[in-house]
Enzyme design. Structure first.
Site, PDB file in Angstrom:
ATOM      1  N   GLU A  41       4.092  -6.487   4.059  1.00  0.00           N
ATOM      2  CA  GLU A  41       3.635  -7.845   4.299  1.00  0.00           C
ATOM      3  C   GLU A  41       4.356  -8.388   5.523  1.00  0.00           C
ATOM      4  O   GLU A  41       5.591  -8.333   5.606  1.00  0.00           O
ATOM      5  CB  GLU A  41       3.917  -8.754   3.095  1.00  0.00           C
ATOM      6  CG  GLU A  41       3.187  -8.363   1.825  1.00  0.00           C
ATOM      7  CD  GLU A  41       1.680  -8.516   1.909  1.00  0.00           C
ATOM      8  OE1 GLU A  41       1.198  -9.202   2.834  1.00  0.00           O
ATOM      9  OE2 GLU A  41       0.996  -7.934   1.052  1.00  0.00           O
TER      10      GLU A  41
ATOM     11  N   SER B 214      11.343 -11.795  -6.287  1.00  0.00           N
ATOM     12  CA  SER B 214      12.514 -11.275  -6.990  1.00  0.00           C
ATOM     13  C   SER B 214      13.774 -11.562  -6.187  1.00  0.00           C
ATOM     14  O   SER B 214      13.727 -11.691  -4.964  1.00  0.00           O
ATOM     15  CB  SER B 214      12.356  -9.765  -7.220  1.00  0.00           C
ATOM     16  OG  SER B 214      13.457  -9.239  -7.926  1.00  0.00           O
ATOM     17  N   GLY B 215      14.921 -11.618  -6.877  1.00  0.00           N
ATOM     18  CA  GLY B 215      16.165 -12.059  -6.261  1.00  0.00           C
ATOM     19  C   GLY B 215      17.067 -10.967  -5.736  1.00  0.00           C
ATOM     20  O   GLY B 215      18.253 -11.232  -5.489  1.00  0.00           O
TER      21      GLY B 215
ATOM     22  N   ARG C 272      -4.796   1.436  -0.587  1.00  0.00           N
ATOM     23  CA  ARG C 272      -4.633   0.001  -0.403  1.00  0.00           C
ATOM     24  C   ARG C 272      -4.494  -0.766  -1.708  1.00  0.00           C
ATOM     25  O   ARG C 272      -5.264  -0.562  -2.654  1.00  0.00           O
ATOM     26  CB  ARG C 272      -5.834  -0.562   0.375  1.00  0.00           C
ATOM     27  CG  ARG C 272      -5.625  -2.030   0.758  1.00  0.00           C
ATOM     28  CD  ARG C 272      -6.809  -2.629   1.464  1.00  0.00           C
ATOM     29  NE  ARG C 272      -6.491  -3.986   1.904  1.00  0.00           N
ATOM     30  CZ  ARG C 272      -7.377  -4.949   2.083  1.00  0.00           C
ATOM     31  NH1 ARG C 272      -8.663  -4.709   1.888  1.00  0.00           N
ATOM     32  NH2 ARG C 272      -7.001  -6.148   2.489  1.00  0.00           N
TER      33      ARG C 272
ATOM     34  N   VAL D 289      -3.912  -7.638  -0.940  1.00  0.00           N
ATOM     35  CA  VAL D 289      -3.166  -8.864  -1.236  1.00  0.00           C
ATOM     36  C   VAL D 289      -3.580  -9.991  -0.310  1.00  0.00           C
ATOM     37  O   VAL D 289      -3.717 -11.143  -0.717  1.00  0.00           O
ATOM     38  CB  VAL D 289      -1.646  -8.598  -1.114  1.00  0.00           C
ATOM     39  CG1 VAL D 289      -0.851  -9.886  -1.233  1.00  0.00           C
ATOM     40  CG2 VAL D 289      -1.199  -7.609  -2.191  1.00  0.00           C
ATOM     41  N   VAL D 290      -3.774  -9.672   0.975  1.00  0.00           N
ATOM     42  CA  VAL D 290      -4.226 -10.648   1.966  1.00  0.00           C
ATOM     43  C   VAL D 290      -5.513 -10.119   2.580  1.00  0.00           C
ATOM     44  O   VAL D 290      -5.605  -8.937   2.918  1.00  0.00           O
ATOM     45  CB  VAL D 290      -3.157 -10.869   3.059  1.00  0.00           C
ATOM     46  CG1 VAL D 290      -3.686 -11.776   4.161  1.00  0.00           C
ATOM     47  CG2 VAL D 290      -1.885 -11.455   2.448  1.00  0.00           C
TER      48      VAL D 290
ATOM     49  N   LEU E 162      10.110 -13.591 -10.873  1.00  0.00           N
ATOM     50  CA  LEU E 162      11.034 -13.130 -11.903  1.00  0.00           C
ATOM     51  C   LEU E 162      12.118 -14.185 -12.057  1.00  0.00           C
ATOM     52  O   LEU E 162      12.663 -14.682 -11.068  1.00  0.00           O
ATOM     53  CB  LEU E 162      11.646 -11.788 -11.503  1.00  0.00           C
ATOM     54  CG  LEU E 162      10.650 -10.652 -11.237  1.00  0.00           C
ATOM     55  CD1 LEU E 162      11.386  -9.389 -10.819  1.00  0.00           C
ATOM     56  CD2 LEU E 162       9.793 -10.384 -12.458  1.00  0.00           C
TER      57      LEU E 162
ATOM     58  N   CYS F  64       0.820  -1.196   0.000  1.00  0.00           N
ATOM     59  CA  CYS F  64       0.000   0.000   0.000  1.00  0.00           C
ATOM     60  C   CYS F  64       0.856   1.248   0.000  1.00  0.00           C
ATOM     61  O   CYS F  64       2.076   1.194  -0.087  1.00  0.00           O
ATOM     62  CB  CYS F  64      -0.906   0.000   1.239  1.00  0.00           C
ATOM     63  SG  CYS F  64      -1.842  -1.539   1.455  1.00  0.00           S
TER      64      CYS F  64
END
Length: 606
Positions: free
Chosen positions: A81, A374-375, A50, A53-54, A264, A2
């Site tokens: 999160e 993502s890494g 907002r 996502v959850v 990704l 958000c």
């Protein structure tokens, strides 16, 4: 994920300032396209946008709660999160708390009510949030340990403005966009910025792992987390096994979402390892994405940081892992079209093609997914960059990640250089961060220096990469999660001796050993390759043309600040650099700083 914003002022009634608070909140609409909320009290106002996502139906914000028998509210605006929210929820329920939603937001709020500010020690995740405690008339700003989620603030006598992005603060007339010549070193190379610093005068970032208390006495920032150095006692097989267990557990926790999730997959060791764990634990299969450019077969030019193209390796990893893979192929000629969007997302000078291509990649991903793994941080945590293995660079008395590239501040006009003194500025920044390194008594030589090198890499360079990914993704309502930024993983690997991190003489050999059975050989043995760059001649000519136009423009905010012959000579040259794609990559910030100063009407003072 958000957008959060707010305003604290102990000298005025903020109930009369609703239009301004709403404008601050509305400025973050791209970070949170699903809902908007504003809470206003006499001296505190909180805004929220907002991205659900959850708990899609619940979790509306700002969220308000009261302690038992108390009248004054505690109000939260939260971005992020919390990956251990289920465990914390269970603990809090056992202590008598009753929950109205299934969101991690309510867990954060209830945790504060139960444990006070000390609750931050219990959080595992990526987050940036504000809590207004009406009982104490105190605001608490909190940012996650590695700075995955951004949080900016402007303190002034009697009050403070804050926001997930500078645009929220800029939306308040109390703040004026100004910068100075002293900020030119970080404008030309944002990786030099201190963890609290921005190019805007009077605007700071909450530092990673810090909290800021704001009350009538002012704003006070303190750390709640730091890396600690201690002796590593595990042998090599135990260390490899522990890394494997921690990383897999982190990925599993970060798969929790009530919306479509993807990963990704560049075909590098970091992203492939994450995709392997995600594919093994995600019911229904995993979608993955990578970026490439039209004509890359002919245009690609190997450099130390980009020795080979991603696409063949990404396809090999996708076949081996049996994931649903998409290569998003971009036309280099269209990259400039995304510059306005990238600039609006960042509120800072962009990185040209590296921001625009990432924005366009995420634009395509967002058509199908709301969350992506993502890494980022794999190289900083495990030791992956080429400059970690060049002895002269490692033991140079400055930031090793600067490599052998010329300093762009060398292109300042002589009188400006005399005022700014960029060499002294770089040394001061280096020594300031070097003094923060958590050392281990008795360490010496290469081991001691690599502890410094890795720590310095976790500062400006990593924060810049995380900021770029956050801005380009959240501008499209896409949440990007970064498992290698988990603090439990970092705390363990931080203390693994360098010789064990590179046990086979190569970069990231500890990570390679931990996932050796999961990946195809060509991916497992692949050299480090940075985020893709286009080497299309037409793109290079467009950049060169923009640079020439800037140097010829007497109305440019940079007019008179640059050594024009030196800039022209660099633009026409070709220098092999460890950290840059080419000379035009080095010079790109001149174009982008000029564009930013104009677009944001930033006053530049001596």
């Amino acid at each position: 994920m958000c957008g959060v914003t707010g305003w604290i002022d102990f000298s005025r009634d903020l109930a009369l300032e609703r239009p301004t608070v709403e404008a601050m909140t509305r400025s973050l609409h791209r970070r949170g396209p699903d809902a908007e909320g504003v809470w206003i009290g006499p001296h505190a106002a909180l805004g929220h946008r907002r991205l659900a996502v959850v708990d899609i139906e619940g979790g509306a914000q700002p969220m308000e709660a009261r302690g038992q028998g108390e009248d004054a509210p505690v109000v939260l605006t939260y971005s992020g999160e919390l990956y251990n929210f289920r465990e914390l929820r269970s603990q809090l329920a056992g202590l008598g708390h009753r929950f109205r939603t299934c969101s991690d937001t309510e867990v954060v709020l209830r945790a504060y009510l139960e444990w006070g500010a000390a609750f931050v020690d219990r959080l595992a995740g990526m987050y940036a949030f504000a809590i207004w405690d009406g009982r104490r008339e105190e605001l608490l700003l909190v940012r996650d340990r590695l700075g995955v989620k951004p949080l900016y603030y402007h303190a002034y006598p009697g009050g403070l403005l804050f926001g997930s992005e500078p645009k929220a603060i800029l939306a308040n007339p109390l703040f004026t966009a100004r910068t100075s010549e002293e900020k030119l070193p970080i404008l030309f190379n944002p990786r030099l910025a201190m963890p609290w610093e921005t190019p805007f005068l009077g605007m700071n970032q909450v530092q990673p792992g810090h909290l800021v208390r704001v009350d009538r006495s002012g704003a006070h920032e303190t750390p709640y987390w730091r890396l600690v150095s201690r002796e590593h006692r595990d042998d090599h097989p135990t260390t490899v096994r522990t890394v494997r267990e921690i990383l897999e557990d982190v990925v599993v926790h970060q798969l929790v979402a009530d919306v479509p999730l993807c990963a990704l997959l560049s075909g590098g060791l970091d992203s492939s390892a994450l995709a392997a764990f995600a594919a093994a634990h995600k019911p229904g299969g995993l979608r993955t994405y990578a970026v490439d450019f039209t004509g890359a077969d002919a245009d690609f030019r190997a450099t130390p940081l980009r020795p080979e193209r991603d696409t063949p390796f990404a396809l090999a990893a996708a076949r081996h892992l049996r994931v649903d893979h998409t290569t998003v192929t971009l036309d280099p000629g269209r990259l400039p079209e995304a510059i306005p969007a990238a600039l609006a997302a960042r509120d800072m000078p962009t990185l040209g093609q590296f921001d625009t291509s990432m924005y366009l990649l995420f634009q395509e991903i967002r058509r199908h997914s709301t969350v992506a793994l993502s890494g980022e941080a794999g190289d900083e945590v495990f030791g992956g960059y080429p400059w970690f293995f060049d002895r002269e660079t490692v033991f140079g008395d400055t930031f090793p990640w600067l490599g052998n590239a010329p300093r762009l501040t060398d292109c300042l006009a002589p009188d400006v250089r005399a005022r700014v003194r960029p060499g002294d500025d770089e040394r001061d920044r280096y020594q300031t961060l070097r003094a923060r390194v958590p050392r281990l008594p008795g360490e010496s030589g290469l081991q001691a220096r690599m502890r410094e090198v890795l720590y310095l890499s976790l500062q400006g360079p990593l924060l810049y990469l995380l900021d770029r990914k956050d801005r380009m993704s959240m501008a499209l309502g896409l949440e990007v999660r970064v498992p290698f930024c988990d603090h439990t993983l970092l705390e363990y690997v931080w203390n693994v001796p360098w010789k064990m991190k590179v046990a086979d003489g190569r970069e990231k050999s500890l990570l390679r050993s931990a996932v050796a059975d999961l990946l195809p050989r060509e991916v497992l043995e692949r050299r480090k390759s940075g985020y893709p760059a286009t080497f299309a001649p037409a793109h290079a000519e467009a950049v060169r043309g923009a640079l020439t136009a800037l140097l010829d423009d007497r109305t440019s905010p940079l007019d008179g600040l640059l050594d024009v012959p030196k800039v022209r000579a660099l633009a026409e040259g070709r220098t092999e650099m460890m950290t840059m794609a080419d000379n035009l990559h080095l010079l790109l910030p001149l174009i982008e700083v000029d564009r930013w100063l104009r677009a944001y009407d930033v006053t530049l003072t001596a």
